[in-house]
Design a protein around this motif. Structure first.
Motif, PDB file in Angstrom:
ATOM      1  N   SER A 130       0.859  -1.183   0.000  1.00  0.00           N
ATOM      2  CA  SER A 130       0.000   0.000   0.000  1.00  0.00           C
ATOM      3  C   SER A 130       0.894   1.231   0.000  1.00  0.00           C
ATOM      4  N   ILE A 131       0.429   2.296  -0.665  1.00  0.00           N
ATOM      5  CA  ILE A 131       1.187   3.561  -0.659  1.00  0.00           C
ATOM      6  C   ILE A 131       0.251   4.619  -0.083  1.00  0.00           C
ATOM      7  N   ARG A 132       0.645   5.252   0.991  1.00  0.00           N
ATOM      8  CA  ARG A 132      -0.170   6.333   1.576  1.00  0.00           C
ATOM      9  C   ARG A 132       0.735   7.159   2.483  1.00  0.00           C
ATOM     10  N   ASP A 133       0.185   8.234   3.015  1.00  0.00           N
ATOM     11  CA  ASP A 133       0.977   9.081   3.915  1.00  0.00           C
ATOM     12  C   ASP A 133       1.034   8.441   5.289  1.00  0.00           C
ATOM     13  N   ASN A 134       2.207   8.563   5.929  1.00  0.00           N
ATOM     14  CA  ASN A 134       2.290   8.086   7.312  1.00  0.00           C
ATOM     15  C   ASN A 134       1.719   9.153   8.247  1.00  0.00           C
ATOM     16  N   LEU A 135       1.818   8.925   9.532  1.00  0.00           N
ATOM     17  CA  LEU A 135       1.221   9.865  10.492  1.00  0.00           C
ATOM     18  C   LEU A 135       1.868  11.253  10.392  1.00  0.00           C
ATOM     19  N   ALA A 136       3.140  11.272   9.951  1.00  0.00           N
ATOM     20  CA  ALA A 136       3.844  12.562   9.807  1.00  0.00           C
ATOM     21  C   ALA A 136       3.518  13.215   8.470  1.00  0.00           C
ATOM     22  N   GLY A 137       2.647  12.612   7.686  1.00  0.00           N
ATOM     23  CA  GLY A 137       2.245  13.200   6.395  1.00  0.00           C
ATOM     24  C   GLY A 137       3.234  12.931   5.279  1.00  0.00           C
ATOM     25  N   GLU A 138       4.172  12.012   5.445  1.00  0.00           N
ATOM     26  CA  GLU A 138       5.155  11.710   4.383  1.00  0.00           C
ATOM     27  C   GLU A 138       4.633  10.550   3.543  1.00  0.00           C
ATOM     28  N   GLU A 139       4.871  10.633   2.242  1.00  0.00           N
ATOM     29  CA  GLU A 139       4.400   9.556   1.362  1.00  0.00           C
ATOM     30  C   GLU A 139       5.223   8.298   1.657  1.00  0.00           C
ATOM     31  N   THR A 140       4.541   7.196   1.953  1.00  0.00           N
ATOM     32  CA  THR A 140       5.228   6.000   2.475  1.00  0.00           C
ATOM     33  C   THR A 140       4.778   4.752   1.719  1.00  0.00           C
ATOM     34  N   PHE A 141       5.763   3.872   1.529  1.00  0.00           N
ATOM     35  CA  PHE A 141       5.465   2.579   0.901  1.00  0.00           C
ATOM     36  C   PHE A 141       5.364   1.530   2.012  1.00  0.00           C
ATOM     37  N   PHE A 142       4.199   0.843   2.102  1.00  0.00           N
ATOM     38  CA  PHE A 142       4.004  -0.200   3.107  1.00  0.00           C
ATOM     39  C   PHE A 142       3.985  -1.538   2.402  1.00  0.00           C
ATOM     40  N   VAL A 143       4.796  -2.476   2.904  1.00  0.00           N
ATOM     41  CA  VAL A 143       4.762  -3.827   2.337  1.00  0.00           C
ATOM     42  C   VAL A 143       4.697  -4.829   3.500  1.00  0.00           C
ATOM     43  N   ALA A 144       3.774  -5.791   3.391  1.00  0.00           N
ATOM     44  CA  ALA A 144       3.609  -6.779   4.472  1.00  0.00           C
ATOM     45  C   ALA A 144       3.641  -8.180   3.878  1.00  0.00           C
ATOM     46  N   VAL A 145       4.375  -9.103   4.560  1.00  0.00           N
ATOM     47  CA  VAL A 145       4.451 -10.493   4.068  1.00  0.00           C
ATOM     48  C   VAL A 145       3.999 -11.437   5.198  1.00  0.00           C
ATOM     49  N   PRO A 146       3.361 -12.554   4.821  1.00  0.00           N
ATOM     50  CA  PRO A 146       2.949 -13.495   5.866  1.00  0.00           C
ATOM     51  C   PRO A 146       4.165 -14.290   6.376  1.00  0.00           C
ATOM     52  N   ILE A 147       4.131 -14.702   7.625  1.00  0.00           N
ATOM     53  CA  ILE A 147       5.173 -15.595   8.170  1.00  0.00           C
ATOM     54  C   ILE A 147       4.472 -16.937   8.397  1.00  0.00           C
ATOM     55  N   LYS A 148       4.856 -17.935   7.545  1.00  0.00           N
ATOM     56  CA  LYS A 148       4.126 -19.219   7.574  1.00  0.00           C
ATOM     57  C   LYS A 148       5.123 -20.359   7.710  1.00  0.00           C
ATOM     58  N   HIS A 149       4.640 -21.448   8.203  1.00  0.00           N
ATOM     59  CA  HIS A 149       5.443 -22.668   8.164  1.00  0.00           C
ATOM     60  C   HIS A 149       4.481 -23.827   7.931  1.00  0.00           C
ATOM     61  N   GLN A 150       4.725 -24.571   6.868  1.00  0.00           N
ATOM     62  CA  GLN A 150       3.883 -25.721   6.480  1.00  0.00           C
ATOM     63  C   GLN A 150       2.395 -25.373   6.570  1.00  0.00           C
ATOM     64  N   ASP A 151       2.076 -24.313   5.843  1.00  0.00           N
ATOM     65  CA  ASP A 151       0.686 -23.836   5.735  1.00  0.00           C
ATOM     66  C   ASP A 151       0.079 -23.296   7.028  1.00  0.00           C
ATOM     67  N   LYS A 152       0.886 -23.216   8.084  1.00  0.00           N
ATOM     68  CA  LYS A 152       0.322 -22.621   9.298  1.00  0.00           C
ATOM     69  C   LYS A 152       0.826 -21.176   9.391  1.00  0.00           C
ATOM     70  N   LEU A 153      -0.097 -20.232   9.555  1.00  0.00           N
ATOM     71  CA  LEU A 153       0.265 -18.815   9.626  1.00  0.00           C
ATOM     72  C   LEU A 153       0.636 -18.463  11.051  1.00  0.00           C
ATOM     73  N   TYR A 154       1.856 -17.921  11.220  1.00  0.00           N
ATOM     74  CA  TYR A 154       2.301 -17.527  12.563  1.00  0.00           C
ATOM     75  C   TYR A 154       2.205 -16.023  12.782  1.00  0.00           C
ATOM     76  N   GLY A 155       2.168 -15.287  11.706  1.00  0.00           N
ATOM     77  CA  GLY A 155       2.093 -13.825  11.871  1.00  0.00           C
ATOM     78  C   GLY A 155       2.414 -13.118  10.550  1.00  0.00           C
ATOM     79  N   ALA A 156       2.833 -11.835  10.682  1.00  0.00           N
ATOM     80  CA  ALA A 156       3.175 -11.077   9.470  1.00  0.00           C
ATOM     81  C   ALA A 156       4.241 -10.036   9.810  1.00  0.00           C
ATOM     82  N   LEU A 157       5.046  -9.704   8.792  1.00  0.00           N
ATOM     83  CA  LEU A 157       6.063  -8.654   8.965  1.00  0.00           C
ATOM     84  C   LEU A 157       5.696  -7.498   8.039  1.00  0.00           C
ATOM     85  N   ARG A 158       5.705  -6.275   8.601  1.00  0.00           N
ATOM     86  CA  ARG A 158       5.388  -5.121   7.742  1.00  0.00           C
ATOM     87  C   ARG A 158       6.505  -4.087   7.805  1.00  0.00           C
TER      88      ARG A 158
END
Ligand code: ADP
Length: 490
Positions: A130-158
């Protein structure tokens, strides 16, 4: 002043070049700038997509340990993140658990805040961006990936990457682009000024020459320079100036000659009238002689004035004379008949030689009669008794002309006078016993008429042998011919 500046051709040319230059340079620079900026941003996005993927993989083990076995892994994750992110610019990261709770991070996120869209996608098992402004109003690129192991989702990193933190080099390239564009525009301005001057300067020079000429400096001429068309214009202008100068000088000489020609009889008239007023009138014999002289001076003046008027009328009507198809044989026969008595009185043989069939020409009958009469009159005037004058007509079909010749066995014209014989008021020296009383305009009038007919007139002569005056006129229609000579004894 402002108005005059913008009225100038050079300034207008420079402005129009600058407008076109600015539009094209601006368009090219903005397309290039947009491309450079987009490439820079795309590069950042690619780098952090890859980085998120790699670190996401590295986070699998610690998260499994935490979620499945309840171990404390904060230090391990912190070390991993520090190691992976050292040497990069400012980058925010957050690690989420599968239920969407923030587990760790360097962003101090509000735990009560709703889950961001890219994180939602990652928690559903896919990569989210996603691309949007952060809280400080700066244009920011957000990228998030899932953290999985053998089809089990443990979380995500952004990751949250502020574009401006990474675009320094790109902005430098853009500044360079702007600077180059400005330099280019200055170059266009300077080049266009030089180019405009090559057009405006010759026009300015021509104007100066025209002003000098209108101030009476008729010898002023323009220097052909600049573009080809302006050089041609200057050359044509010079031709016109030369023509004007010759004509003006001719006119001045003509007025001077005309005044002189009129002053001579006027002086004679005044002297005779003065003499009559001072008593000569009382002596009938002297008075009669003076009156006779007065009469001939007045006739001479009259002739000169009439010739002058005719000449100026012919010159003024050049190109507008009424023309018709003419058979020159008729005109020459009538001319011969007209001069028959006069030549007989002068004991001169008048001959006529005509082709039996001859091509017609296109001309003004009265004016051509005047030319031929003048030549025959001159020939008779300059031929002593017992001489001859021959009028001939030749059809030179190959050259497309009819040639009239008036030859005489007269006194001839000295070679040094021949070149000037057709000038106005020019009279060659003639033997005293043949002194004639012409105005000196007859041949000038003849030349003017012939030239108005697009013809040619000329003379050849030998002193003591005779003269041949000739006129050539263009043929209009050509029949067949043979020749016959009709001699008439004067
Ligand atoms: P003008 O009225 O004096 O005859 P023209 O112009 O007809 O003027 O002639 C100019 C001069 O040319 C004459 O004055 C004369 O000296 C010379 N001229 C013309 N025709 C002849 C001729 N056939 N033979 C000799 N001289 C001639």
């Amino acid at each position: 002043m402002k108005q005059r500046l913008f009225a100038s051709l050079a300034v207008r040319l420079v402005i129009s070049h600058l407008i076109v230059g600015a539009l094209s340079v601006g368009l090219i620079a903005s397309i290039a700038g947009h491309f450079i900026l987009e490439t820079g941003r795309r590069e950042i996005e690619n780098i952090y997509e890859d980085t998120a993927f790699l670190i996401g993989n590295d986070l699998e083990v610690p998260l499994i340990l935490y979620v499945d076995e309840g171990k404390v892994v904060n230090e391990q994750i912190l070390a991993l993140m520090n190691h992976s992110l050292t040497g990069r610019g400012r980058v925010g990261y957050s690690i989420y658990l599968a239920d969407g709770a923030v587990f760790m991070g360097n962003e101090n996120l509000d735990p009560a805040a709703p889950i961001m869209p890219e994180v939602k996608i990652a928690l559903s098992g896919m990569d989210g961006e996603s691309i949007r402004d952060n809280l400080a109003g700066e244009e920011t690129f957000f990228v998030a990936v899932p953290i999985k192991h053998q089809d089990k989702l443990y979380g995500a990193l952004r990751f949250a990457v502020v574009y401006d933190d990474y675009l320094g080099a790109t902005y430098q390239t853009l500044y360079l682009l702007c600077f180059t564009s400005i330099l280019l525009l200055i170059g266009i301005g300077v080049g266009s000024w030089w180019f405009s001057r090559t057009i405006s300067q010759p026009i300015h020079d021509l104007t100066v020459v025209a002003i000098r000429m209108s101030n009476g400096e008729l010898q002023a001429r323009a220097m052909p320079k600049g573009p080809q068309e302006l050089q041609q214009f200057a050359a044509t202008f010079n031709m016109m100036a030369g023509y004007l100068q010759t004509n003006m000088e001719g006119l001045r000489a003509f007025v001077a000659n005309a005044s002189h020609e009129l002053r001579t009889p006027l002086t004679a008239i005044r002297l005779h009238v003065d003499a009559l007023a001072e008593g000569a009138v009382a002596e009938p014999e002297v008075a009669m002689r003076f009156l006779g002289q007065l009469q001939s001076e007045i006739e001479r003046m009259n002739r000169t004035v009439n010739d002058l008027l005719d000449l100026s009328r012919i010159e003024a009507n050049r190109g507008r004379i009424e023309m018709e198809e003419l058979d020159l044989r008729d005109i020459l026969q009538e001319t011969r008949d007209f001069w028959r008595v006069r030549s007989q009185q002068a004991a001169i043989e008048l001959r006529l030689s005509l082709p039996s069939i001859n091509p017609t020409i296109f001309g003004n009958e009265d004016q051509l009669r005047r030319v031929i009469n003048n030549l025959v009159d001159n020939a008779i005037k300059h031929t002593p008794a017992n001489g001859w004058v021959e009028i001939s007509l030749f059809s030179l079909v190959q050259r497309g002309v009819m040639r009239i010749e008036v030859r005489d066995s007269g006194v001839g014209i000295p070679a040094e006078y021949l070149a000037r014989i057709f000038e106005r008021f020019y009279r060659a020296e003639v033997p005293h016993d043949l002194k004639t009383s012409g105005s000196g305009l007859g041949l000038a009038i003849a030349k003017s008429i012939v030239e108005a007919h697009n013809g040619r007139i000329g003379v050849s002569s030998l002193v003591g042998v005779g003269s041949t005056f000739w006129v050539e006129l263009q043929i209009r229609q050509v029949p067949s011919f043979d020749r016959k000579t009709i001699p008439i004894r004067g």
